[in-house]
Every structure is written in C-alpha cells, then in structure tokens.
Design an enzyme around this catalytic site. Structure first.
Site, PDB file in Angstrom:
ATOM      1  N   GLY A  37       0.704  -1.318  -0.083  1.00  3.77           N
ATOM      2  CA  GLY A  37      -0.015   0.002   0.183  1.00  3.77           C
ATOM      3  C   GLY A  37       0.702   1.318   0.153  1.00  3.77           C
ATOM      4  O   GLY A  37       1.658   1.394   0.746  1.00  3.77           O
ATOM      5  N   ASN A 111      -6.491  -5.283   6.873  1.00  2.48           N
ATOM      6  CA  ASN A 111      -6.304  -5.531   5.455  1.00  2.48           C
ATOM      7  C   ASN A 111      -7.478  -6.692   4.945  1.00  2.48           C
ATOM      8  O   ASN A 111      -7.924  -7.639   5.560  1.00  2.48           O
ATOM      9  CB  ASN A 111      -4.835  -6.519   5.518  1.00  2.48           C
ATOM     10  CG  ASN A 111      -4.505  -7.150   4.042  1.00  2.48           C
ATOM     11  OD1 ASN A 111      -3.946  -7.821   3.898  1.00  2.48           O
ATOM     12  ND2 ASN A 111      -5.036  -6.165   2.980  1.00  2.48           N
ATOM     13  N   GLY A 112      -7.931  -6.177   3.744  1.00  2.00           N
ATOM     14  CA  GLY A 112      -9.106  -7.039   3.160  1.00  2.00           C
ATOM     15  C   GLY A 112     -10.131  -5.921   2.913  1.00  2.00           C
ATOM     16  O   GLY A 112     -10.149  -4.923   3.028  1.00  2.00           O
ATOM     17  N   TYR A 259       1.137 -12.473  -7.418  1.00  2.00           N
ATOM     18  CA  TYR A 259       1.617 -11.064  -7.907  1.00  2.00           C
ATOM     19  C   TYR A 259       1.788 -10.351  -6.545  1.00  2.00           C
ATOM     20  O   TYR A 259       3.106  -9.564  -6.411  1.00  2.00           O
ATOM     21  CB  TYR A 259       0.762 -10.433  -8.695  1.00  2.00           C
ATOM     22  CG  TYR A 259       1.025  -9.005  -8.784  1.00  2.00           C
ATOM     23  CD1 TYR A 259       1.928  -8.534  -9.637  1.00  2.00           C
ATOM     24  CD2 TYR A 259       0.256  -7.799  -7.831  1.00  2.00           C
ATOM     25  CE1 TYR A 259       2.299  -6.889  -9.617  1.00  2.00           C
ATOM     26  CE2 TYR A 259       0.720  -6.725  -7.797  1.00  2.00           C
ATOM     27  CZ  TYR A 259       1.567  -6.136  -8.450  1.00  2.00           C
ATOM     28  OH  TYR A 259       1.920  -4.888  -8.646  1.00  2.00           O
ATOM     29  N   ASP A 362       5.306 -12.525 -18.055  1.00  2.00           N
ATOM     30  CA  ASP A 362       5.061 -11.767 -16.843  1.00  2.00           C
ATOM     31  C   ASP A 362       4.142 -12.355 -15.969  1.00  2.00           C
ATOM     32  O   ASP A 362       3.712 -13.664 -16.311  1.00  2.00           O
ATOM     33  CB  ASP A 362       4.188 -10.621 -17.567  1.00  2.00           C
ATOM     34  CG  ASP A 362       4.223  -9.402 -16.290  1.00  2.00           C
ATOM     35  OD1 ASP A 362       4.574  -9.594 -15.378  1.00  2.00           O
ATOM     36  OD2 ASP A 362       3.553  -8.289 -17.079  1.00  2.00           O
ATOM     37  N   CYS A 399     -11.799  -8.813  -8.119  1.00  2.00           N
ATOM     38  CA  CYS A 399     -11.610  -9.066  -6.705  1.00  2.00           C
ATOM     39  C   CYS A 399     -12.543  -8.518  -5.826  1.00  2.00           C
ATOM     40  O   CYS A 399     -12.172  -7.276  -5.959  1.00  2.00           O
ATOM     41  CB  CYS A 399     -10.130  -9.120  -6.340  1.00  2.00           C
ATOM     42  SG  CYS A 399      -9.756  -9.800  -4.808  1.00  2.00           S
ATOM     43  N   CYS A 454      -8.602 -19.285  -2.717  1.00  2.00           N
ATOM     44  CA  CYS A 454      -9.804 -18.399  -3.511  1.00  2.00           C
ATOM     45  C   CYS A 454      -8.837 -18.057  -4.918  1.00  2.00           C
ATOM     46  O   CYS A 454      -7.923 -17.709  -4.866  1.00  2.00           O
ATOM     47  CB  CYS A 454      -9.885 -17.066  -2.905  1.00  2.00           C
ATOM     48  SG  CYS A 454     -11.003 -16.056  -4.068  1.00  2.00           S
TER      49      CYS A 454
HETATM   50  P1  AMP Z   1      -2.322  -4.503 -17.109  1.00  2.00           P
HETATM   51  O1  AMP Z   1      -1.281  -3.610 -18.070  1.00  2.00           O
HETATM   52  O2  AMP Z   1      -3.532  -3.911 -16.750  1.00  2.00           O
HETATM   53  O3  AMP Z   1      -2.401  -5.842 -17.927  1.00  2.00           O
HETATM   54  O4  AMP Z   1      -1.337  -4.999 -15.965  1.00  2.00           O
HETATM   55  C1  AMP Z   1      -0.643  -5.870 -15.865  1.00  2.00           C
HETATM   56  C2  AMP Z   1       0.462  -5.597 -15.218  1.00  2.00           C
HETATM   57  O5  AMP Z   1       0.083  -5.156 -13.722  1.00  2.00           O
HETATM   58  C3  AMP Z   1       1.471  -7.016 -14.659  1.00  2.00           C
HETATM   59  O6  AMP Z   1       2.603  -6.568 -15.189  1.00  2.00           O
HETATM   60  C4  AMP Z   1       1.315  -7.282 -13.149  1.00  2.00           C
HETATM   61  O7  AMP Z   1       2.671  -7.514 -12.743  1.00  2.00           O
HETATM   62  C5  AMP Z   1       0.667  -6.044 -12.739  1.00  2.00           C
HETATM   63  N1  AMP Z   1      -0.505  -6.281 -11.937  1.00  2.00           N
HETATM   64  C6  AMP Z   1      -1.288  -7.206 -11.875  1.00  2.00           C
HETATM   65  N2  AMP Z   1      -2.013  -7.245 -10.904  1.00  2.00           N
HETATM   66  C7  AMP Z   1      -1.791  -5.952 -10.232  1.00  2.00           C
HETATM   67  C8  AMP Z   1      -2.458  -5.215  -9.038  1.00  2.00           C
HETATM   68  N3  AMP Z   1      -3.560  -5.615  -8.303  1.00  2.00           N
HETATM   69  N4  AMP Z   1      -1.798  -4.174  -8.718  1.00  2.00           N
HETATM   70  C9  AMP Z   1      -0.633  -3.486  -9.396  1.00  2.00           C
HETATM   71  N5  AMP Z   1      -0.037  -4.203 -10.357  1.00  2.00           N
HETATM   72  C10 AMP Z   1      -0.569  -5.345 -10.882  1.00  2.00           C
END
Ligand code: AMP
Length: 473
Positions: A37, A111-112, A259, A362, A399, A454
C-alpha cells in the site's frame, strides 16, 4: 460496486508487543511492506494507557521522520499501509483508526474487504452511527462499541460473525495487542517473535514475513483462519471465533502468490519466490516455444521467467531494465498516465534483444496495456519474434476481497479470446498457465477439488455470497 467506490483495499498491517523500540520496529515493518500500500501510512503506539498516533498520505519514508518516531512513545504499537482504488485521497481513511470506547482507547488496522459493508454501514447509520471516512473498517469499531462488554475479545467474538468477506485485523487497546483473521483466511497474517531489551521474546504480527526479516524477528506461525490471538500482561492467548470445519475450507488468496506478496515472504506457509518459479516451470511445460532468450517483465515476472528458463533450457536474460525510481505503473488512476508509466519505467535493451526470438514472461495480464507497450518496446529494440507467456491464468473476474483488480468490463480476458488478446498485444504467440497447472505447480489438488485457495479472479467462483451489488460491477 464500481472501481471508483471506496471498498477495494490493498493493505499491510503490523503490530508489536512489549518492546522499547515498538514504534521504530513498526516503522521498519511497514517499510518492508510498502508494496502492499502506497497511499497512506500510519502508526499508533500506546504509552501509559494512552494512544499516540501519526498518519499521513504517501510512502512510509515520507510520512515518518525522526521527530514523529520519537513522539510515538510506548512499548506497544500497531501500523498500517494502505492503497485503495477510491480516488478519494482521504486522510480520514488512513489507518490505524482510533476510537474511545467505554472500556478505553482502541486502535484498529485492517487488510481485506468486507463484502457486506454497505448493508452493515447503512444499518448502523439508521441507528445513529456517524462515520468519519468512507472505508469499511470503521464498521467494526461501531460494532464493537455496541457490545455491552468491557473485554475487547468478547466484543470481537460477538461482532465478527456479522462481517462477510476478507479481513486480517490488528487491534490495540491500552493493555492488549490482538490479531485475527477471517474464517476463510483470504489475507495473510503471521505471528513472530522478537527479542526485547530485557532478553524476553516479544510477539510481533505482520501481513508478511518480509517485515520480520527486516526487524530481525523469527516467524512462529500463521494466525489461523477464524483464530483470534491476543497478548496481555498474562501472556499469549488464542481462541477461535469461528468453528473449524471438519473439511477445512479456506479461501487463501492465490493472487498473493501470483503477484501481490513480496517474493522473499513466506505466505500461507510457502515461499512466494519458489511458488513463482514453479509457476514458470509449469508454464514452460504447458506452453513451450522455440526461442533464443527468456526475459522477465521486471520485477513481478522475474521468478517465473527463471523457472521457465530452467525448465526449457533457454537462457534467461535481463532484457528489460527497470527504473527503480518510478512507482508501480498499475496504481496510476488514469489510463493515459498508466501507459506513459510503462515507457518511463521499463527500458528494453537491444544488446540482449536484437535479432532474437524472445520469450517475455509476466506474472499476470489484467487489461493488457502493460504487455502491449512492452511488446512494442521489445520489437523496437530489435527482437525478431516476441512470444508472451503469462504465469497465471486469464484474469476473468474482479477481486472483492482486497486486491485491486478492475471491474470486469476492463479485464481483457473476460471479454476476449486468447487469440484476440494476442492480436491486441501484438505478440507472435500468447499462452497462459492453466488453472489446473497453477495449482499442480503449487502442489495443490486441481480445481474443483482445491478447497484451500480463492482463485475467483481466474475461475469466477467467489467463496462468499457477494453483497452490496458487487456482482453488478
Ligand atoms: P495490465 O496492463 O492491466 O495488463 O497490467 C498487468 C501488469 O500489472 C502486470 O505486469 C502485473 O505485474 C501488474 N499487476 C497485476 N495485478 C496488479 C495489481 N493488483 N496491482 C498492481 N499491479 C498489478
């Protein structure tokens, strides 16, 4: 509930009992968990029965300096880092929250996400409750306040069953440090011990073990789903506020491993780094391709790319260099800024890529914007072919339990086929690890037999009823 609402929160929590450097340890713990955060940070300490607090918007290092830490006296302290998608950068939402109950002061860090918060909040407002912020955490304070008991643990045991959703809470009264986790155990929470200046072990709690590593604490165990743990002058105590089911059904967030958590943390009893490497290995088995080099999208894709390289025998290289002084691209609220962010943050190097068939790995693909930009840059750097491999299954659902994923209409895999996504990101080939593969790599029974995790963002099965109109988003 739309993305612009206030109830999607990614957070980290920390607490320490009986240590001369309580607030300083909390500061370091939060520092280690900054990835959980970045919007606000706060610490509350307890000195001679009184709560002392400092909270601010921004990073831990910006919010706290020597004078603030010196003012946060006391041997007990809790802290919080918060990022929410709200867009309302309200200091009132910064945690820990503070309240004065009949029984004395209480500080609370969460958190949550509570998925029935809207209902609970309007019920409480009908009864005259006044809320200071727009987050769902205040609800618990109001519920505790309504229980006619001066014992915080009794109050919690009465109040918690009304909450539905994901919550790891750390609370502090004038004489107790309390840590608890929702019955399904969505979010991590670990118990550790740190030697104090008297040579005694002081309990510490944190969202992630990387916080313990920094302060030199030892991991003891996880706080169990449905457990309430507390420590007071009589020692450590543990009770269940929700019964343990015989076929233990949990909903630990698989995305923490994919992630969210730091790779050097142990989450749900497993190394995040090792898990990501295994996802990469499995991905290489499921989706092989002839190529010259495997490169990660830094930093999230690094362990999976390493796993992919080890399994496939194709050399691993750092083909994209990250500028470490730019924040996470994903957290920028506007699409235009996010796209720009990829360019200033990641620089593909021709020395590695020119004339090569490149596999880009990725950890996840959400909207597809990041991948599209990266593939274009990798091609500009001279790559002959670009094959995209994603070490998690297609993200098809938002989520509702505390990870910031956008609503369904922005999740590219919820709307388009893999071939359509491939065209969108302009890759020569695209493959994701399968859901079965993800769990098999992780060492779990394949879905639907898996009861421990989950994976709603990947399979659309939400482990709780979704209230507050969540399904409409
Ligand atoms: P996007 O451009 O929306 O497809 O974002 C994908 C990228 O964002 C990937 O490189 C992930 O590592 C990162 N990512 C995925 N989920 C999250 C999240 N909840 N918060 C921040 N970054 C994220």
């Amino acid at each position: 509930m739309s993305r612009g609402s206030s109830w999607k929160e990614e957070c980290g929590v920390f607490g320490v009992w009986d240590h001369e450097d309580a607030s300083r340890l909390t500061y370091l713990g939060l520092y280690a968990m900054q990835h959980r955060g970045q919007e606000s940070a706060g610490i509350v300490s307890c000195h001679e029965g009184l709560h002392l607090s400092h909270k601010g918007l921004g990073l831990v290092g910006d919010v706290f300096h020597e004078p603030e830490l010196l003012s946060l006296q006391g041997r007990m302290s809790i802290g919080h880092v918060r990022y929410s998608t709200t867009g309302q950068n309200l200091l009132a939402n910064a945690q820990p929250l503070l309240a004065n109950l009949v029984s004395g002061p209480v500080a609370l860090a969460h958190n949550g996400n509570i998925v029935n918060s809207k209902q609970l909040r309007s019920g409480l407002q009908d009864q005259g409750a006044i809320f200071q912020g727009t987050n769902d955490t205040e609800i618990l304070l109001h519920q505790i306040a309504r229980v006619p008991s001066s014992d915080i643990v009794e109050c919690l045991k009465k109040a918690l069953p009304q909450l539905v959703g994901a919550y790891s809470f750390v609370l502090m009264t004038h004489d107790k440090l309390v840590a608890l986790r929702d019955p399904l155990g969505f979010r991590p929470l670990v118990l550790g011990k740190k030697m104090n200046e008297k040579g005694q072990w002081s309990p510490v709690v944190a969202s992630e073990t990387c916080a313990f590593d920094l302060i030199g604490a030892q991991l003891v165990r996880e706080i169990e789903p449905g457990e309430i743990f507390w420590v007071d002058k009589n020692g450590e105590h543990s009770e269940r506020f929700a019964p343990k089911s015989i076929n233990t059904q949990h909903a630990k967030c698989i995305f923490e491993h994919v992630y969210f958590a730091r790779p050097d943390s142990i989450v749900f009893g497993r190394s995040v780094y090792e898990a990501r490497k295994k996802f990469g290995r499995w991905l290489a088995k499921e989706a092989p391709v002839d190529a010259d080099v495997v490169i990660p999208v830094p930093d999230g894709g690094i362990p999976a790319a390493l796993g992919y390289s080890l399994e496939s025998g194709i050399p691993f290289e750092h083909g994209i260099i990250r500028n470490h002084y730019v924040g996470r691209t994903f957290i920028q609220p506007h699409q235009s800024i996010r796209s720009f962010g990829v360019k200033i943050k990641l620089n593909p190097q021709s020395a590695v890529l020119a004339g090569k068939r490149v596999i880009v790995v990725d950890d996840s693909l959400v909207r597809g914007t990041t991948s599209q930009k990266i593939i274009a840059l990798v091609r500009q750097a001279g790559a002959k072919e670009v094959h995209l491999r994603i070490a998690s299954p297609p993200t098809i659902g938002p989520c509702y339990y505390g990870v910031d994923t956008p609503q369904k209409s922005q999740l590219i895999a919820a709307l388009q086929s893999i071939e359509e996504i491939r065209k969108f990101v302009e890759a020569d080939s695209l493959a994701y690890i399968s859901l079965e593969g993800l769990f098999a790599a992780f060492g779990e029974a394949p879905v639907p037999g898996a009861k421990s995790f989950c994976a709603a963002c990947f399979d659309g099965h939400y482990p709780t009823p979704l209230m507050d109109g969540a399904l409409s988003s």
